[in-house]
Design a protein around this motif. Structure first.
Motif, mmCIF file in Angstrom:
data_model
loop_
_atom_site.group_PDB
_atom_site.id
_atom_site.type_symbol
_atom_site.label_atom_id
_atom_site.label_comp_id
_atom_site.label_asym_id
_atom_site.label_seq_id
_atom_site.Cartn_x
_atom_site.Cartn_y
_atom_site.Cartn_z
ATOM 1 N N ALA A 80 0.834 -1.198 0.000
ATOM 2 C CA ALA A 80 0.000 0.000 0.000
ATOM 3 C C ALA A 80 0.872 1.252 0.000
ATOM 4 O O ALA A 80 1.970 1.278 0.563
ATOM 5 C CB ALA A 80 -0.932 0.005 1.210
ATOM 6 N N TYR A 81 0.345 2.284 -0.612
ATOM 7 C CA TYR A 81 1.068 3.559 -0.708
ATOM 8 C C TYR A 81 1.471 4.078 0.667
ATOM 9 O O TYR A 81 2.577 4.593 0.840
ATOM 10 C CB TYR A 81 0.164 4.571 -1.424
ATOM 11 C CG TYR A 81 0.611 6.007 -1.288
ATOM 12 C CD1 TYR A 81 1.682 6.498 -2.027
ATOM 13 C CD2 TYR A 81 -0.049 6.887 -0.422
ATOM 14 C CE1 TYR A 81 2.088 7.816 -1.917
ATOM 15 C CE2 TYR A 81 0.350 8.205 -0.307
ATOM 16 C CZ TYR A 81 1.415 8.667 -1.048
ATOM 17 O OH TYR A 81 1.821 9.969 -0.922
ATOM 18 N N GLN A 82 0.582 3.972 1.650
ATOM 19 C CA GLN A 82 0.846 4.574 2.956
ATOM 20 C C GLN A 82 2.126 4.035 3.593
ATOM 21 O O GLN A 82 2.937 4.798 4.126
ATOM 22 C CB GLN A 82 -0.347 4.336 3.902
ATOM 23 C CG GLN A 82 -1.700 4.742 3.351
ATOM 24 C CD GLN A 82 -1.819 6.236 3.070
ATOM 25 O OE1 GLN A 82 -0.979 7.032 3.478
ATOM 26 N NE2 GLN A 82 -2.862 6.623 2.356
ATOM 27 N N LEU A 83 2.338 2.732 3.535
ATOM 28 C CA LEU A 83 3.556 2.158 4.112
ATOM 29 C C LEU A 83 4.779 2.550 3.295
ATOM 30 O O LEU A 83 5.804 2.974 3.846
ATOM 31 C CB LEU A 83 3.445 0.639 4.178
ATOM 32 C CG LEU A 83 4.695 -0.078 4.720
ATOM 33 C CD1 LEU A 83 4.889 0.230 6.194
ATOM 34 C CD2 LEU A 83 4.616 -1.578 4.486
ATOM 35 N N ALA A 84 4.679 2.420 1.984
ATOM 36 C CA ALA A 84 5.840 2.669 1.131
ATOM 37 C C ALA A 84 6.320 4.112 1.242
ATOM 38 O O ALA A 84 7.527 4.369 1.337
ATOM 39 C CB ALA A 84 5.505 2.334 -0.316
ATOM 40 N N VAL A 85 5.394 5.064 1.233
ATOM 41 C CA VAL A 85 5.811 6.466 1.261
ATOM 42 C C VAL A 85 6.484 6.826 2.578
ATOM 43 O O VAL A 85 7.471 7.574 2.606
ATOM 44 C CB VAL A 85 4.611 7.396 0.975
ATOM 45 C CG1 VAL A 85 3.621 7.421 2.117
ATOM 46 C CG2 VAL A 85 5.078 8.818 0.671
ATOM 47 N N VAL A 86 6.004 6.272 3.683
ATOM 48 C CA VAL A 86 6.606 6.559 4.985
ATOM 49 C C VAL A 86 8.005 5.955 5.078
ATOM 50 O O VAL A 86 8.962 6.615 5.520
ATOM 51 C CB VAL A 86 5.691 6.029 6.104
ATOM 52 C CG1 VAL A 86 6.432 5.949 7.434
ATOM 53 C CG2 VAL A 86 4.463 6.922 6.246
ATOM 54 N N VAL A 87 8.144 4.710 4.652
ATOM 55 C CA VAL A 87 9.449 4.046 4.703
ATOM 56 C C VAL A 87 10.455 4.761 3.807
ATOM 57 O O VAL A 87 11.608 4.997 4.197
ATOM 58 C CB VAL A 87 9.304 2.564 4.314
ATOM 59 C CG1 VAL A 87 10.678 1.914 4.139
ATOM 60 C CG2 VAL A 87 8.501 1.814 5.372
#
Length: 307
Positions: free
Chosen positions: A179-186
């Motif tokens: 999901a975008y939310q995890l990838a962008v934060v990492v």
């Protein structure tokens, strides 16, 4: 180690980024996000990096990544660092997800969309258990009443009850895609991004990303959400028939369009006849305080976007 309090402290390096998804060619709305983030980075003496958010292969268009990068280069918007592709980051996302599962901040979920129809698609508690032949999604656990507030450099004070309004956030989809939310934060943390500048359509995602940063013990960057370009019906340009690709061969009309949509003085670029001169004049005249917070109608900009 001892420090001398009389000596000035070095200011931490600042870094912004532009992160397009390869679902099509860059259009005037995406150019505004790229140019706006570049201008804000240069105004603050920050680096500007490019990241490719290629997380969803079924939605990607063949060759879109190469065309997008070629367009950015044609407009003089060149990354100061290596271009990161999220499709190569599987190991980093797995490590972050394992940490969240191990701490209990994340959990496996077999709920389908139909299972969540009664709550408008919001997940507050699982209604389905493990099912043979089906892989689970993984969600971030967000209790009702879990609120986040932050100050956006353009939109002002933003507050959201993430638990009530959003519910438990998907981190890995049931089909196995991240999901975008995890990838962008990492990736923001891995690339040491200090200033996130992007379109206002992602404003609602910021509180859940802040919660995820806290759960992973990662720093929270500053945020600035640029106005969207909309058509005469008020639709975001990427969802509109007006979202024609910008012209790589003649960048000046599109840059002037984005400049005016960012609330800047059109006269500052009127006498510029080449790309280098236009970008230099834009850096000199740029005023962050003039950026509007409201969406900008395409037909009200008064600037042609193609030759």
């Amino acid at each position: 180690m001892r420090t001398d309090p009389t000596q000035p402290r070095l200011r931490p390096a600042r870094r912004g980024r532009f992160a397009p998804s390869p679902t099509g060619d860059l259009h005037p709305g995406s150019l505004l996000a790229a140019f706006g983030s570049w201008l804000l980075a240069r105004h603050d003496g920050a680096e500007w990096w490019v990241r490719v958010e290629d997380l969803d292969p079924p939605r990607e268009q063949p060759g879109a990544i190469e065309r997008q990068l070629r367009t950015l280069e044609a407009f003089g918007l060149v990354s100061d660092g290596p271009i990161l592709r999220q499709s190569s980051r599987d190991t980093a996302y797995r490590e972050a997800l394992d940490r969240l599962l191990g701490s209990g901040a994340a959990f496996e979920c077999w709920c389908s969309r139909s299972d969540l129809a009664a709550t408008g698609g919001l997940h507050h508690a699982c209604v389905s258990g493990p099912q043979a032949g089906r892989a689970p999604a993984v969600r971030l656990r967000i209790p009702c009443g879990e609120s986040v507030a932050f100050d956006d450099a353009i939109q002002g004070r933003v507050a959201q009850d993430v638990g009530t309004e959003v519910g438990d956030v998907v981190l890995r989809r049931a089909d196995g895609f991240w999901a975008y939310q995890l990838a962008v934060v990492v990736d923001d943390a891995a690339q040491a991004i200090t200033d996130v500048v992007r379109g206002a359509d992602l404003l609602d995602s910021t509180p859940r990303q802040i919660l995820l940063q806290r759960a992973l013990g990662l720093p929270t960057p500053s945020y600035a959400h640029l106005p969207l370009i909309v058509d005469a019906q008020g639709r975001k340009l990427s969802k509109s028939t007006d979202a024609v690709p910008i012209d790589d061969a003649n960048p000046l009309p599109a840059l002037r369009f984005a400049w005016r949509a960012l609330g800047q003085d059109p006269a500052a670029l009127e006498s510029c006849t080449d790309l280098a001169g236009t970008l230099a004049a834009a850096r000199e005249a740029f005023s962050p305080a003039c950026i509007p917070s409201e969406s900008v109608a395409l037909h009200n900009t008064g600037v042609a976007i193609a030759s």
